[in-house]
Motif scaffolding. Structure first.
Motif, PDB file in Angstrom:
ATOM      1  N   ALA A 129      19.872  19.083  81.009  1.00 47.11           N
ATOM      2  CA  ALA A 129      20.226  20.156  82.761  1.00 47.11           C
ATOM      3  C   ALA A 129      21.069  20.845  82.467  1.00 47.11           C
ATOM      4  CB  ALA A 129      20.015  18.979  83.766  1.00 47.11           C
ATOM      5  N   PHE A 130      22.545  19.783  82.150  1.00 50.12           N
ATOM      6  CA  PHE A 130      23.358  20.920  81.344  1.00 50.12           C
ATOM      7  C   PHE A 130      23.450  22.030  80.790  1.00 50.12           C
ATOM      8  CE2 PHE A 130      27.918  21.636  80.205  1.00 50.12           C
ATOM      9  CZ  PHE A 130      28.514  21.275  81.454  1.00 50.12           C
ATOM     10  N   VAL A 131      23.152  21.729  79.594  1.00 50.15           N
ATOM     11  CA  VAL A 131      22.672  22.216  78.203  1.00 50.15           C
ATOM     12  C   VAL A 131      21.941  23.918  78.825  1.00 50.15           C
ATOM     13  CG1 VAL A 131      22.032  22.321  75.665  1.00 50.15           C
ATOM     14  CG2 VAL A 131      23.123  20.905  76.279  1.00 50.15           C
ATOM     15  N   LEU A 132      20.721  23.737  78.972  1.00 48.94           N
ATOM     16  CA  LEU A 132      19.581  24.318  79.693  1.00 48.94           C
ATOM     17  C   LEU A 132      19.840  24.834  80.217  1.00 48.94           C
ATOM     18  CD1 LEU A 132      16.337  22.188  79.956  1.00 48.94           C
ATOM     19  CD2 LEU A 132      16.960  24.187  78.204  1.00 48.94           C
ATOM     20  N   PHE A 133      21.195  24.391  81.832  1.00 53.55           N
ATOM     21  CA  PHE A 133      21.526  25.350  82.606  1.00 53.55           C
ATOM     22  C   PHE A 133      22.904  26.779  81.903  1.00 53.55           C
ATOM     23  CE2 PHE A 133      24.600  26.814  85.867  1.00 53.55           C
ATOM     24  CZ  PHE A 133      23.815  27.276  87.010  1.00 53.55           C
ATOM     25  N   ARG A 134      23.248  26.039  81.419  1.00 48.78           N
ATOM     26  CA  ARG A 134      24.514  27.301  80.556  1.00 48.78           C
ATOM     27  C   ARG A 134      23.405  27.788  79.249  1.00 48.78           C
ATOM     28  NH1 ARG A 134      26.923  28.312  82.774  1.00 48.78           N
ATOM     29  NH2 ARG A 134      28.544  29.509  81.383  1.00 48.78           N
ATOM     30  N   PHE A 135      22.647  27.385  78.982  1.00 47.01           N
ATOM     31  CA  PHE A 135      21.977  28.299  77.803  1.00 47.01           C
ATOM     32  C   PHE A 135      20.930  29.891  79.178  1.00 47.01           C
ATOM     33  CE2 PHE A 135      17.180  29.552  75.969  1.00 47.01           C
ATOM     34  CZ  PHE A 135      18.532  30.106  75.001  1.00 47.01           C
ATOM     35  N   PHE A 136      20.286  28.862  79.711  1.00 44.87           N
ATOM     36  CA  PHE A 136      19.760  30.538  80.657  1.00 44.87           C
ATOM     37  C   PHE A 136      21.074  31.277  81.490  1.00 44.87           C
ATOM     38  CE2 PHE A 136      15.913  27.338  80.792  1.00 44.87           C
ATOM     39  CZ  PHE A 136      15.494  27.977  79.741  1.00 44.87           C
ATOM     40  N   ASP A 137      22.114  30.527  81.685  1.00 47.09           N
ATOM     41  CA  ASP A 137      22.971  31.551  82.718  1.00 47.09           C
ATOM     42  C   ASP A 137      23.387  32.813  80.963  1.00 47.09           C
ATOM     43  OD1 ASP A 137      24.807  32.171  84.305  1.00 47.09           O
ATOM     44  OD2 ASP A 137      25.987  30.645  83.630  1.00 47.09           O
ATOM     45  N   ILE A 138      23.833  31.803  79.945  1.00 51.62           N
ATOM     46  CA  ILE A 138      24.931  32.904  79.184  1.00 51.62           C
ATOM     47  C   ILE A 138      23.597  33.934  78.074  1.00 51.62           C
ATOM     48  CG2 ILE A 138      25.843  32.654  76.962  1.00 51.62           C
ATOM     49  CD1 ILE A 138      26.594  29.817  77.432  1.00 51.62           C
ATOM     50  N   VAL A 139      22.224  33.479  78.540  1.00 58.48           N
ATOM     51  CA  VAL A 139      21.122  33.757  77.258  1.00 58.48           C
ATOM     52  C   VAL A 139      20.536  35.073  78.349  1.00 58.48           C
ATOM     53  CG1 VAL A 139      19.017  34.645  75.891  1.00 58.48           C
ATOM     54  CG2 VAL A 139      20.720  32.224  75.615  1.00 58.48           C
ATOM     55  N   LYS A 140      20.753  35.166  78.998  1.00 60.98           N
ATOM     56  CA  LYS A 140      19.890  35.612  80.944  1.00 60.98           C
ATOM     57  C   LYS A 140      18.884  36.486  80.445  1.00 60.98           C
ATOM     58  CE  LYS A 140      24.868  36.920  82.831  1.00 60.98           C
ATOM     59  NZ  LYS A 140      24.239  35.505  83.302  1.00 60.98           N
ATOM     60  N   PRO A 141      17.482  35.050  79.987  1.00 58.26           N
ATOM     61  CA  PRO A 141      16.524  36.282  79.383  1.00 58.26           C
ATOM     62  C   PRO A 141      15.923  36.360  80.999  1.00 58.26           C
ATOM     63  CG  PRO A 141      16.116  32.992  80.219  1.00 58.26           C
ATOM     64  CD  PRO A 141      17.772  33.616  80.452  1.00 58.26           C
ATOM     65  N   PRO A 142      14.432  37.702  80.504  1.00 57.78           N
ATOM     66  CA  PRO A 142      14.062  38.530  82.321  1.00 57.78           C
ATOM     67  C   PRO A 142      13.464  37.625  83.179  1.00 57.78           C
ATOM     68  CG  PRO A 142      12.647  39.137  79.717  1.00 57.78           C
ATOM     69  CD  PRO A 142      14.437  37.942  79.388  1.00 57.78           C
ATOM     70  N   PRO A 143      13.613  37.560  84.301  1.00 53.36           N
ATOM     71  CA  PRO A 143      13.896  38.487  84.789  1.00 53.36           C
ATOM     72  C   PRO A 143      15.800  38.467  85.027  1.00 53.36           C
ATOM     73  CG  PRO A 143      13.085  37.413  86.588  1.00 53.36           C
ATOM     74  CD  PRO A 143      12.995  36.176  85.236  1.00 53.36           C
ATOM     75  N   ILE A 144      16.470  37.275  84.918  1.00 51.69           N
ATOM     76  CA  ILE A 144      17.921  37.051  85.072  1.00 51.69           C
ATOM     77  C   ILE A 144      18.903  38.552  84.241  1.00 51.69           C
ATOM     78  CG2 ILE A 144      19.598  35.652  84.273  1.00 51.69           C
ATOM     79  CD1 ILE A 144      18.178  33.656  83.991  1.00 51.69           C
ATOM     80  N   ARG A 145      18.419  39.054  83.628  1.00 49.70           N
ATOM     81  CA  ARG A 145      19.634  39.974  83.013  1.00 49.70           C
ATOM     82  C   ARG A 145      18.910  40.824  83.881  1.00 49.70           C
ATOM     83  NH1 ARG A 145      21.748  40.590  77.830  1.00 49.70           N
ATOM     84  NH2 ARG A 145      20.756  38.414  77.358  1.00 49.70           N
ATOM     85  N   TRP A 146      17.994  41.603  84.210  1.00 48.10           N
ATOM     86  CA  TRP A 146      17.892  42.256  85.500  1.00 48.10           C
ATOM     87  C   TRP A 146      18.247  41.987  86.307  1.00 48.10           C
ATOM     88  CZ3 TRP A 146      15.057  42.687  89.754  1.00 48.10           C
ATOM     89  CH2 TRP A 146      14.436  43.962  90.589  1.00 48.10           C
ATOM     90  N   LEU A 147      17.746  41.229  86.798  1.00 51.02           N
ATOM     91  CA  LEU A 147      18.916  40.678  88.193  1.00 51.02           C
ATOM     92  C   LEU A 147      20.512  40.639  88.416  1.00 51.02           C
ATOM     93  CD1 LEU A 147      16.971  37.417  89.570  1.00 51.02           C
ATOM     94  CD2 LEU A 147      17.607  39.843  90.644  1.00 51.02           C
ATOM     95  N   ASP A 148      21.147  40.737  87.409  1.00 53.25           N
ATOM     96  CA  ASP A 148      22.784  41.295  86.778  1.00 53.25           C
ATOM     97  C   ASP A 148      22.939  41.698  86.936  1.00 53.25           C
ATOM     98  OD1 ASP A 148      24.881  39.175  86.419  1.00 53.25           O
ATOM     99  OD2 ASP A 148      24.669  39.893  84.442  1.00 53.25           O
ATOM    100  N   ALA A 149      22.255  42.864  86.106  1.00 54.49           N
ATOM    101  CA  ALA A 149      22.595  44.025  85.984  1.00 54.49           C
ATOM    102  C   ALA A 149      21.869  45.197  87.213  1.00 54.49           C
ATOM    103  CB  ALA A 149      21.301  45.181  84.558  1.00 54.49           C
ATOM    104  N   ARG A 150      20.966  45.140  87.677  1.00 52.16           N
ATOM    105  CA  ARG A 150      20.651  46.035  89.066  1.00 52.16           C
ATOM    106  C   ARG A 150      21.664  45.328  90.584  1.00 52.16           C
ATOM    107  NH1 ARG A 150      15.993  49.597  90.699  1.00 52.16           N
ATOM    108  NH2 ARG A 150      16.228  48.987  92.326  1.00 52.16           N
ATOM    109  N   TYR A 151      21.928  44.457  90.173  1.00 54.23           N
ATOM    110  CA  TYR A 151      21.970  43.562  91.844  1.00 54.23           C
ATOM    111  C   TYR A 151      24.035  43.396  91.351  1.00 54.23           C
ATOM    112  CZ  TYR A 151      17.457  43.951  93.393  1.00 54.23           C
ATOM    113  OH  TYR A 151      15.874  44.713  93.525  1.00 54.23           O
ATOM    114  N   LYS A 152      25.119  44.212  91.876  1.00 56.59           N
ATOM    115  CA  LYS A 152      26.486  44.391  91.843  1.00 56.59           C
ATOM    116  C   LYS A 152      26.732  43.837  92.970  1.00 56.59           C
ATOM    117  CE  LYS A 152      26.703  45.246  87.873  1.00 56.59           C
ATOM    118  NZ  LYS A 152      26.377  43.687  86.508  1.00 56.59           N
ATOM    119  N   SER A 153      26.712  42.606  93.798  1.00 56.62           N
ATOM    120  CA  SER A 153      26.899  42.253  95.096  1.00 56.62           C
ATOM    121  C   SER A 153      26.705  40.685  94.623  1.00 56.62           C
ATOM    122  CB  SER A 153      25.286  42.498  95.796  1.00 56.62           C
ATOM    123  OG  SER A 153      24.999  42.211  95.919  1.00 56.62           O
ATOM    124  N   GLY A 154      28.008  40.158  95.738  1.00 56.82           N
ATOM    125  CA  GLY A 154      27.731  39.061  95.908  1.00 56.82           C
ATOM    126  C   GLY A 154      26.320  37.910  95.912  1.00 56.82           C
ATOM    127  N   ALA A 155      25.681  38.911  96.677  1.00 56.60           N
ATOM    128  CA  ALA A 155      24.318  37.756  96.401  1.00 56.60           C
ATOM    129  C   ALA A 155      23.051  38.276  95.413  1.00 56.60           C
ATOM    130  CB  ALA A 155      23.301  38.453  97.578  1.00 56.60           C
TER     131      ALA A 155
END
Length: 180
Positions: A129-155
């Protein structure tokens, strides 16, 4: 924009992007929350330190919280974390500074709450769980990268880690189904 105690004249815009210090963290309860009580301060891998703090807090809190209490805490932490991330990001001059780790903390609590049995206490499923979570948080596969780039707010800061938690739980569910 809220005053920035570390900027020469108190404005975050004048300070530009910067790395938070202990003094910055202690200047506001919002900073303390967003920076994970200091786990987000290291120069190297602050998100990993925040995720580790999430697990340690989980171990301690899980001794006294019922499941319904956990979900109330997670809901409150999502709202408070979004506010803290918004304020701290503005004051740092970076909407989603890597030093803001409340998003990792809350999202990893969700992962831990879904682990089977006592898996959150330790063992192979926790490590996975730890390794997978860190992997997805670092690599930011879609739609994570899109969310990260699009929404520049606390939410937005909170949202991309929730998707990383979902991906983690999806792969863990497949793994548990296949290998029990």
């Amino acid at each position: 924009m809220p005053a920035n105690p570390a900027a020469p004249n108190g404005n975050a815009a004048d300070a530009g992007p910067r790395r938070p210090t202990i003094r910055f963290m202690l200047a506001s309860p919002w900073h303390l929350i967003a920076l994970g009580a200091g786990s987000g301060l290291p120069r190297v891998a602050p998100g990993t330190w925040g995720t580790l703090l999430a697990w340690l807090l989980f171990l301690r809190l899980d001794q006294s919280l019922e499941l319904w209490s956990w979900w109330l805490l997670v809901a409150a932490a999502l709202v408070i974390g979004a506010i803290a991330a918004q304020i701290t990001g503005q004051r740092l001059g970076v909407a989603d500074s890597s030093h803001i780790v409340i998003d990792e903390i809350v999202a990893f609590w969700i992962v831990l709450l879904f682990l089977p049995g006592e898996a959150a206490q330790g063992g192979a499923w926790l490590i996975a769980a730890f390794v997978l979570f860190r992997f997805f948080d670092i690599v930011k596969p879609p739609p994570i990268r899109w969310l990260d780039a699009r929404y520049k707010s606390g939410a937005g800061v909170m949202a991309d880690d929730l998707v990383a938690a979902f991906y983690t739980l999806l792969l863990l569910a497949i793994g548990i189904r296949l290998w029990g």
